[in-house]
Design a protein around this motif. Structure first.
Motif, PDB file in Angstrom:
ATOM      1  N   ALA A  96      -5.720  -3.448   8.132  1.00 59.91           N
ATOM      2  CA  ALA A  96      -4.335  -2.854   7.898  1.00 59.91           C
ATOM      3  C   ALA A  96      -3.644  -3.723   7.772  1.00 59.91           C
ATOM      4  O   ALA A  96      -2.648  -4.121   6.812  1.00 59.91           O
ATOM      5  CB  ALA A  96      -4.065  -1.705   8.994  1.00 59.91           C
ATOM      6  N   ALA A  97      -3.602  -4.871   8.626  1.00 62.48           N
ATOM      7  CA  ALA A  97      -2.729  -6.193   8.520  1.00 62.48           C
ATOM      8  C   ALA A  97      -3.090  -6.964   7.431  1.00 62.48           C
ATOM      9  O   ALA A  97      -2.215  -7.575   6.717  1.00 62.48           O
ATOM     10  CB  ALA A  97      -3.331  -7.077   9.866  1.00 62.48           C
ATOM     11  N   LEU A  98      -4.424  -7.129   6.873  1.00 64.90           N
ATOM     12  CA  LEU A  98      -4.562  -7.825   5.670  1.00 64.90           C
ATOM     13  C   LEU A  98      -4.298  -6.979   4.458  1.00 64.90           C
ATOM     14  O   LEU A  98      -3.641  -7.542   3.662  1.00 64.90           O
ATOM     15  CB  LEU A  98      -6.171  -7.844   5.517  1.00 64.90           C
ATOM     16  CG  LEU A  98      -6.740  -8.872   6.601  1.00 64.90           C
ATOM     17  CD1 LEU A  98      -8.276  -8.829   6.660  1.00 64.90           C
ATOM     18  CD2 LEU A  98      -6.363 -10.360   6.428  1.00 64.90           C
ATOM     19  N   MET A  99      -4.205  -5.859   4.537  1.00 64.80           N
ATOM     20  CA  MET A  99      -3.516  -4.837   3.570  1.00 64.80           C
ATOM     21  C   MET A  99      -2.130  -5.070   3.670  1.00 64.80           C
ATOM     22  O   MET A  99      -1.768  -5.223   2.160  1.00 64.80           O
ATOM     23  CB  MET A  99      -3.981  -3.572   3.685  1.00 64.80           C
ATOM     24  CG  MET A  99      -5.455  -3.177   3.343  1.00 64.80           C
ATOM     25  SD  MET A  99      -5.895  -1.335   3.498  1.00 64.80           S
ATOM     26  CE  MET A  99      -5.677  -0.727   2.114  1.00 64.80           C
ATOM     27  N   ASN A 100      -1.448  -5.204   4.495  1.00 65.83           N
ATOM     28  CA  ASN A 100      -0.175  -5.502   4.864  1.00 65.83           C
ATOM     29  C   ASN A 100       0.491  -6.764   3.855  1.00 65.83           C
ATOM     30  O   ASN A 100       1.417  -6.737   3.280  1.00 65.83           O
ATOM     31  CB  ASN A 100       0.363  -5.247   6.094  1.00 65.83           C
ATOM     32  CG  ASN A 100       1.911  -5.389   6.328  1.00 65.83           C
ATOM     33  OD1 ASN A 100       2.663  -4.763   5.710  1.00 65.83           O
ATOM     34  ND2 ASN A 100       2.267  -6.356   6.939  1.00 65.83           N
ATOM     35  N   ILE A 101      -0.354  -7.559   4.273  1.00 65.98           N
ATOM     36  CA  ILE A 101      -0.155  -9.118   3.837  1.00 65.98           C
ATOM     37  C   ILE A 101      -0.068  -8.893   2.207  1.00 65.98           C
ATOM     38  O   ILE A 101       0.632  -9.425   1.606  1.00 65.98           O
ATOM     39  CB  ILE A 101      -1.049 -10.288   4.157  1.00 65.98           C
ATOM     40  CG1 ILE A 101      -1.009 -10.418   5.712  1.00 65.98           C
ATOM     41  CG2 ILE A 101      -0.921 -11.208   3.461  1.00 65.98           C
ATOM     42  CD1 ILE A 101      -2.083 -11.307   6.405  1.00 65.98           C
ATOM     43  N   VAL A 102      -1.240  -8.314   1.557  1.00 64.20           N
ATOM     44  CA  VAL A 102      -1.413  -8.304   0.541  1.00 64.20           C
ATOM     45  C   VAL A 102      -0.156  -7.591  -0.349  1.00 64.20           C
ATOM     46  O   VAL A 102       0.254  -7.769  -1.452  1.00 64.20           O
ATOM     47  CB  VAL A 102      -2.789  -7.583  -0.092  1.00 64.20           C
ATOM     48  CG1 VAL A 102      -2.891  -7.144  -1.686  1.00 64.20           C
ATOM     49  CG2 VAL A 102      -3.948  -8.387   0.313  1.00 64.20           C
ATOM     50  N   TYR A 103      -0.007  -6.192   0.286  1.00 61.05           N
ATOM     51  CA  TYR A 103       1.138  -5.455  -0.427  1.00 61.05           C
ATOM     52  C   TYR A 103       2.529  -6.500  -0.157  1.00 61.05           C
ATOM     53  O   TYR A 103       3.180  -6.369  -1.254  1.00 61.05           O
ATOM     54  CB  TYR A 103       1.151  -4.235   0.789  1.00 61.05           C
ATOM     55  CG  TYR A 103       2.460  -3.439   0.498  1.00 61.05           C
ATOM     56  CD1 TYR A 103       2.234  -2.553  -0.773  1.00 61.05           C
ATOM     57  CD2 TYR A 103       3.653  -3.612   1.094  1.00 61.05           C
ATOM     58  CE1 TYR A 103       3.442  -1.552  -0.949  1.00 61.05           C
ATOM     59  CE2 TYR A 103       4.484  -2.587   0.881  1.00 61.05           C
ATOM     60  CZ  TYR A 103       4.473  -1.623  -0.353  1.00 61.05           C
ATOM     61  OH  TYR A 103       5.622  -0.731  -0.698  1.00 61.05           O
ATOM     62  N   GLY A 104       2.609  -6.983   0.812  1.00 60.22           N
ATOM     63  CA  GLY A 104       3.988  -7.887   0.857  1.00 60.22           C
ATOM     64  C   GLY A 104       4.118  -8.803  -0.425  1.00 60.22           C
ATOM     65  O   GLY A 104       5.253  -8.973  -0.888  1.00 60.22           O
ATOM     66  N   LYS A 105       3.031  -9.426  -0.776  1.00 58.32           N
ATOM     67  CA  LYS A 105       2.796 -10.439  -1.729  1.00 58.32           C
ATOM     68  C   LYS A 105       3.289  -9.841  -3.107  1.00 58.32           C
ATOM     69  O   LYS A 105       3.607 -10.477  -3.978  1.00 58.32           O
ATOM     70  CB  LYS A 105       1.637 -11.112  -1.659  1.00 58.32           C
ATOM     71  CG  LYS A 105       1.858 -12.177  -0.478  1.00 58.32           C
ATOM     72  CD  LYS A 105       0.564 -13.235  -0.640  1.00 58.32           C
ATOM     73  CE  LYS A 105       0.444 -14.218   0.595  1.00 58.32           C
ATOM     74  NZ  LYS A 105      -0.561 -15.007   0.644  1.00 58.32           N
ATOM     75  N   GLU A 106       2.725  -8.527  -3.246  1.00 56.63           N
ATOM     76  CA  GLU A 106       2.511  -7.798  -4.536  1.00 56.63           C
ATOM     77  C   GLU A 106       4.046  -7.148  -4.826  1.00 56.63           C
ATOM     78  O   GLU A 106       4.243  -6.739  -5.885  1.00 56.63           O
ATOM     79  CB  GLU A 106       1.476  -6.843  -4.654  1.00 56.63           C
ATOM     80  CG  GLU A 106       0.201  -7.607  -4.830  1.00 56.63           C
ATOM     81  CD  GLU A 106      -0.711  -6.735  -5.307  1.00 56.63           C
ATOM     82  OE1 GLU A 106      -0.719  -5.741  -5.733  1.00 56.63           O
ATOM     83  OE2 GLU A 106      -1.875  -7.327  -5.557  1.00 56.63           O
ATOM     84  N   ILE A 107       4.866  -6.889  -3.604  1.00 48.92           N
ATOM     85  CA  ILE A 107       6.122  -6.291  -4.126  1.00 48.92           C
ATOM     86  C   ILE A 107       7.294  -7.262  -4.657  1.00 48.92           C
ATOM     87  O   ILE A 107       7.344  -8.304  -3.949  1.00 48.92           O
ATOM     88  CB  ILE A 107       6.547  -5.820  -2.566  1.00 48.92           C
ATOM     89  CG1 ILE A 107       5.911  -4.452  -2.499  1.00 48.92           C
ATOM     90  CG2 ILE A 107       8.217  -5.271  -2.780  1.00 48.92           C
ATOM     91  CD1 ILE A 107       5.912  -3.327  -3.389  1.00 48.92           C
TER      92      ILE A 107
END
Length: 524
Positions: free
Chosen positions: A419-430
């Motif tokens: 979940a933390a890794l997905m959050n990092i990816v999500y933050g970069k894509e917004i």
């Protein structure tokens, strides 16, 4: 008509400046054909479809030839509906931006007393519906004896609505020393008879052939937005759809530069194209776009001419184009080779009627879509990340990270780690710092403001709207009724604009007077 510029048509410097401010790079077919003929003094029958730029075609030359006449109107434009009267007047206000010309729209559904007061103060150009104009003539408020230009806009529609008798009565009120301009999409016998009866024998008939407007393979949608939310709305749309290749259209060269700068600052892979760029610059940008090294191309209509790129998934009208033909050309950049394409258009409430005209002329359905919420963006990004994880798991490349994952497993729950890794990816894509879950163009309640300026200060709606825009970043669509009295003014504004106007306009000088703005305690 290719390569003709507005500066080639003989228009006055003030009008050319205004057209440049509006961002139009070149005239439409009807404008290029009609403007020189009107400037030469001929009566004109202009036959062209709705949405081809007819208002500018007659407005620019008439305003260029403007001569005042002691408070009496010198030009009158008749339209079939009040909506069109408002639209034509708004366009002419923009065209006359650098000219001292007083315009007034007159139509039913608005208190006639207010229109009478304005007319008595002196108006140069009237835009109105036949019924209201005739009413004002019968009240001896409008004197058309000094009319130099009589324009019938959408003449066939006026005849279809039964205005023929009213129109003839109004024409007879105008002096013989006038130029008559008649614009119509079709040319039924009634129009021909009207032209023969009331136009000069050497009148010119200019017909623009209707091009086939095929948009059958393109799914068309629109988003109703607030002007201040235009860029955020675009970011939300891109974050949800994640188009691989898209062309975004702006109306002006400056608009292209500003949008490209804003998008690049938020990490988008984007470049722009417009007429001020060299041929080499444009060719290099187009080459990168064709080769897939650019995801987004922001362009004006002229710069985008001749772009032939396969697999453009989206066309986005960040601004509405000048005419329907440009709209069709724009969205035709997608949906090539019988593939389906997507076209999005961002419109404010005031632009909605123009969109409906486009829909009518193209005989297509442009469906409404809601601006994506943060929840919509999250679910879209989640699906995308999940698919990428699944694709990676089907490969062998990830296995070199297994020892690192095992180390994390000793200290953390691996579900939390994922979940933390997905959050990092999500933050970069917004791409945008979203604060509200939903934005949209829901109608805002209006608040009545009291301003300490009035007619005695020579304030008018045009000056007031410009003042709000320059000082409080408040746009025309956020302003409702404006009642200008002798010593003070009442203005209805959208709720969200109130604090900005009070904070940024109070204490400033407007028409030479220090302004105080407060919420009105009563209607008047």
């Amino acid at each position: 008509m290719k390569d003709i510029k507005f500066s080639d048509l003989g228009l006055s410097d003030d009008i050319l400046r205004a057209i440049d401010d509006m961002g139009f790079e070149e005239p439409s077919n009807i404008q290029a054909e009609v403007i020189p003929v009107i400037l030469e003094g001929f009566d004109v029958i202009g036959q062209a479809q709705t949405g081809t730029g007819k208002t500018l075609a007659f407005g620019a030359p008439v305003l260029s030839k403007f001569i005042g006449s002691d408070k009496k109107p010198t030009s009158i434009i008749l339209t079939p509906t009040r909506e069109l009267a408002i639209q034509v007047n708004d366009e002419l206000v923009r065209v006359s931006k650098h000219s001292r010309i007083k315009l007034l729209p007159v139509y039913g559904g608005q208190p006639i007393e207010r229109q009478i007061k304005a007319l008595k103060r002196g108006i140069d150009m009237i835009v109105g519906t036949p019924g209201r104009v005739l009413d004002l003539i019968r009240r001896n408020v409008i004197d058309l004896s000094s009319i130099k230009f009589l324009i019938l806009d959408e003449a066939d529609e006026m005849l279809n609505m039964g205005f023929i008798d009213d129109i003839e009565t109004i024409i007879k009120e105008c002096g013989d020393d006038r130029q008559t301009l008649l614009f119509s999409a079709t040319m039924p016998n009634e129009i021909k008879k009207l032209a023969k009866r009331y136009m000069k024998a050497d009148s010119k008939h200019i017909s623009i052939v209707k091009n086939a407007m095929t948009v059958s393979t393109i799914n068309q949608y629109y988003y109703e937005i607030k002007h201040k939310d235009r860029f955020e709305s675009l970011c939300r749309i891109l974050d949800v759809d994640e188009p691989t290749t898209a062309i975004i259209f702006c109306k002006t060269k400056r608009g292209v530069d500003e949008l490209v700068e804003s998008m690049q600052a938020r990490g988008y892979n984007v470049e722009g194209m417009h007429g001020d760029m060299s041929q080499n610059q444009r060719m290099n940008t187009l080459r990168k776009f064709k080769e897939g090294n650019l995801e987004f191309l922001v362009a004006t209509d002229v710069a985008a001419r001749g772009i032939d790129v396969e697999d453009v998934t989206h066309v986005i009208n960040y601004d509405l184009p000048q005419d329907t033909e440009s709209y069709v050309h724009r969205i035709g950049r997608t949906g090539r080779a019988n593939k389906e394409g997507i076209a999005y258009t961002l419109v404010t409430a005031r632009e909605y009627m123009t969109l409906k005209q486009i829909e009518k002329v193209t005989k297509s359905k442009i469906k409404r879509k809601e601006i994506p919420s943060i929840d919509d963006i999250f679910h879209s990004k989640y699906k995308n990340i999940l698919n990428r994880v699944k694709e990676t798991l089907d490969q062998e490349d990830y296995k070199k990270f297994v020892p690192l994952a095992a180390e994390l497993d000793e200290e953390f729950n691996l579900v939390d780690v994922a979940a933390a890794l997905m959050n990092i990816v999500y933050g970069k894509e917004i791409s945008f710092d979203y604060t509200e879950n939903s934005i949209g163009a829901a109608a805002s309640e209006h608040v009545r403001l009291f301003l300490t300026v009035g007619r005695m200060d020579k304030v008018n709606p045009k000056i007031l709207l410009q003042f709000f825009n320059e000082n409080a970043d408040v746009y025309r669509e956020d302003v409702g009724d404006i009642d200008i009295l002798q010593k003070f003014t009442f203005v209805d504004v959208a709720e969200h604009a109130v604090s900005s106007i009070i904070k940024n306009c109070s204490g400033k000088r407007l028409c030479g007077r220090r302004l105080n703005v407060e919420i009105s305690k009563g209607k008047k």
